[in-house]
Design a protein around this motif. Structure first.
Motif, short mmCIF file in Angstrom:
data_model
loop_
_atom_site.label_atom_id
_atom_site.label_comp_id
_atom_site.label_asym_id
_atom_site.label_seq_id
_atom_site.Cartn_x
_atom_site.Cartn_y
_atom_site.Cartn_z
N MET A 139 14.17 3.64 -1.52
CA MET A 139 13.97 3.56 -0.08
C MET A 139 15.15 1.75 -0.01
O MET A 139 14.29 1.45 0.85
N SER A 140 16.13 1.88 -0.89
CA SER A 140 15.44 0.13 -0.74
C SER A 140 17.06 0.38 0.56
O SER A 140 17.99 0.73 0.60
N ALA A 141 16.54 -0.71 0.81
CA ALA A 141 16.77 -1.07 1.97
C ALA A 141 17.69 -1.06 3.53
O ALA A 141 18.82 -1.48 2.48
N GLU A 142 17.64 -0.45 4.39
CA GLU A 142 18.85 -0.53 5.16
C GLU A 142 18.64 -2.22 6.25
O GLU A 142 18.83 -2.39 6.73
N PHE A 143 17.20 -2.89 5.69
CA PHE A 143 17.15 -4.00 6.45
C PHE A 143 16.50 -5.10 5.02
O PHE A 143 15.59 -4.31 4.54
N ASP A 144 16.34 -6.21 5.44
CA ASP A 144 15.50 -7.13 4.50
C ASP A 144 14.51 -7.76 4.76
O ASP A 144 14.14 -7.83 6.32
N ILE A 145 13.54 -7.72 4.50
CA ILE A 145 11.98 -8.27 4.15
C ILE A 145 12.25 -9.56 4.28
O ILE A 145 12.11 -10.70 3.50
N ALA A 146 11.74 -10.76 5.22
CA ALA A 146 11.92 -11.74 5.93
C ALA A 146 10.82 -12.38 5.23
O ALA A 146 10.25 -13.57 4.66
N GLU A 147 9.44 -11.57 5.25
CA GLU A 147 7.58 -12.15 5.30
C GLU A 147 7.21 -10.86 4.94
O GLU A 147 7.50 -9.91 5.28
N THR A 148 6.27 -11.19 3.99
CA THR A 148 5.34 -10.11 3.92
C THR A 148 3.72 -10.76 3.59
O THR A 148 3.66 -11.49 3.99
N LEU A 149 3.32 -9.86 5.12
CA LEU A 149 1.88 -9.84 5.13
C LEU A 149 1.16 -8.89 4.57
O LEU A 149 1.03 -7.88 4.90
N ASP A 150 -0.72 -9.79 3.71
CA ASP A 150 -0.86 -8.93 3.23
C ASP A 150 -2.16 -9.05 3.89
O ASP A 150 -3.36 -10.24 3.95
N VAL A 151 -3.02 -7.76 4.47
CA VAL A 151 -4.09 -7.81 5.31
C VAL A 151 -5.15 -6.36 4.36
O VAL A 151 -5.39 -5.63 5.29
N LYS A 152 -4.39 -6.58 3.49
CA LYS A 152 -5.59 -5.57 2.32
C LYS A 152 -6.78 -5.56 2.14
O LYS A 152 -6.86 -7.07 1.89
N GLY A 153 -7.77 -4.67 2.87
CA GLY A 153 -9.57 -4.93 2.71
C GLY A 153 -9.34 -5.16 4.14
O GLY A 153 -10.66 -4.86 4.60
N HIS A 208 3.72 -1.46 6.87
CA HIS A 208 4.42 -1.23 8.26
C HIS A 208 5.33 -2.29 8.09
O HIS A 208 5.44 -2.82 7.23
N TYR A 209 6.80 -1.90 8.34
CA TYR A 209 8.15 -2.19 8.68
C TYR A 209 8.39 -2.95 10.21
O TYR A 209 8.62 -2.01 10.77
N VAL A 210 8.27 -3.97 10.49
CA VAL A 210 8.22 -4.33 11.92
C VAL A 210 9.10 -5.28 12.04
O VAL A 210 9.69 -5.85 11.72
#
Lengths: 205, 81
Positions: B1-15, B75-77
């Motif tokens: 699933m390598s991307a049709e979009f670039d990820i600018a930032e990753t937010l970790d809300v695990k837990g 999730h990708y927003v």
């Protein structure tokens, strides 16, 4: 208008102007007049919706137990994330969630809740509220559930307006400085009614 | 699933549990530029429905994708405006 109905078309009137028979010709609006009227109404509608700005939510929070402080804070912060302009008006025990000291010490009642693991007769013993509160606090920590303080501070950061009812401040003998920075004091029921009247969502918790 | 979009930032809300995944997503997306995509990594199963609902009901954001792994929900927003 009536020319399409079976009644009207069934009988005599096949004339072109059947629909305007009962209206004098000079009172029938022309196509241009109708178009102008539509434009006028569309403009008024756009103005009315724009004037109101964004979506609004008004919550009245009346409870100060540990369990009952959560719903208004969770809903307020989430609505703020949706872009709502949120007002939380607190009254009676609801003020405790805005009180810097008391908000860290909200209690869970062990009586009056049949879902509690202890019978009411035992739950009513001195110190039992402390025990059930500790149990709940441990669960909150173990589950990484946000604390009341975290939720309140997050909500404030997101622009939620918290109001403390002036009558209750005096009734409980609180001081305005007891509350978190940013809490609005000096407000009453009329302020709450005004907020509710303008809001898209109104909740009493 | 390598991307049709670039990820600018990753937010970790695990837990973190409700409402924090949504609330923190909102704060993180505010810091992005229009067109950029935020990746949100959560362990809260409720985040699947919640972030979908939030993106749907919020102006200026669009849910690009959601994936479900072993107890991890991505999730990708995209910020649209």
């Amino acid at each position: 208008m009536s020319t399409d109905t079976p009644d009207a078309s069934a009988g005599e009137a096949q004339t072109e102007d059947a629909s305007t028979e009962d209206v004098p010709a000079d009172e029938v609006p022309s196509r241009a007049e109708l178009a102008a009227r539509v434009d006028e109404l569309e403009e008024a509608l756009a103005e009315a919706t724009a004037e109101d700005g964004g979506k609004k939510m008004s919550i009245i929070a009346t409870k100060g137990t540990l369990d009952m402080a959560y719903p208004p804070l969770i809903l307020a912060s989430t609505a703020a994330a949706f872009g709502y302009e949120v007002t939380v008006f607190t009254t009676f025990w609801g003020l405790d969630m805005l009180h810097e000291e008391r908000s860290k010490n909200l209690q869970l009642s062990s009586v009056g809740n049949p879902n509690m693991p202890v019978p009411n007769a035992v739950a009513a013993l001195p110190g039992m509220d402390r025990v059930t509160t500790k149990m709940m606090e441990k669960r909150i920590t173990d589950n990484d559930t946000a604390t009341i303080e975290e939720l309140l501070e997050t909500s404030l950061e997101m622009g939620v307006e918290f109001q403390a009812c002036q009558m209750t401040i005096e009734l409980m003998d609180y001081d305005e400085d007891d509350f978190y920075d940013g809490v609005t004091t000096g407000v009453g029921a009329a302020t709450a009614i005004q907020d509710m009247a303008e809001a898209d969502i109104q909740l009493l918790v | 699933m390598s991307a049709e979009f670039d990820i600018a930032e990753t937010l970790d809300v695990k837990g973190a549990s409700c409402p924090m995944p949504v609330v923190k997503t909102k704060s993180a997306i505010d810091d992005l530029a229009p067109g950029e995509v935020l990746e949100v990594v959560a362990t809260d199963p409720g985040s699947m429905s919640d972030i979908d609902g939030w993106a749907d009901g919020t102006e200026g954001v669009e849910l690009v994708d959601q994936t479900e792994g072993d107890d991890v929900y991505n999730h990708y927003v995209r910020k649209t405006e």
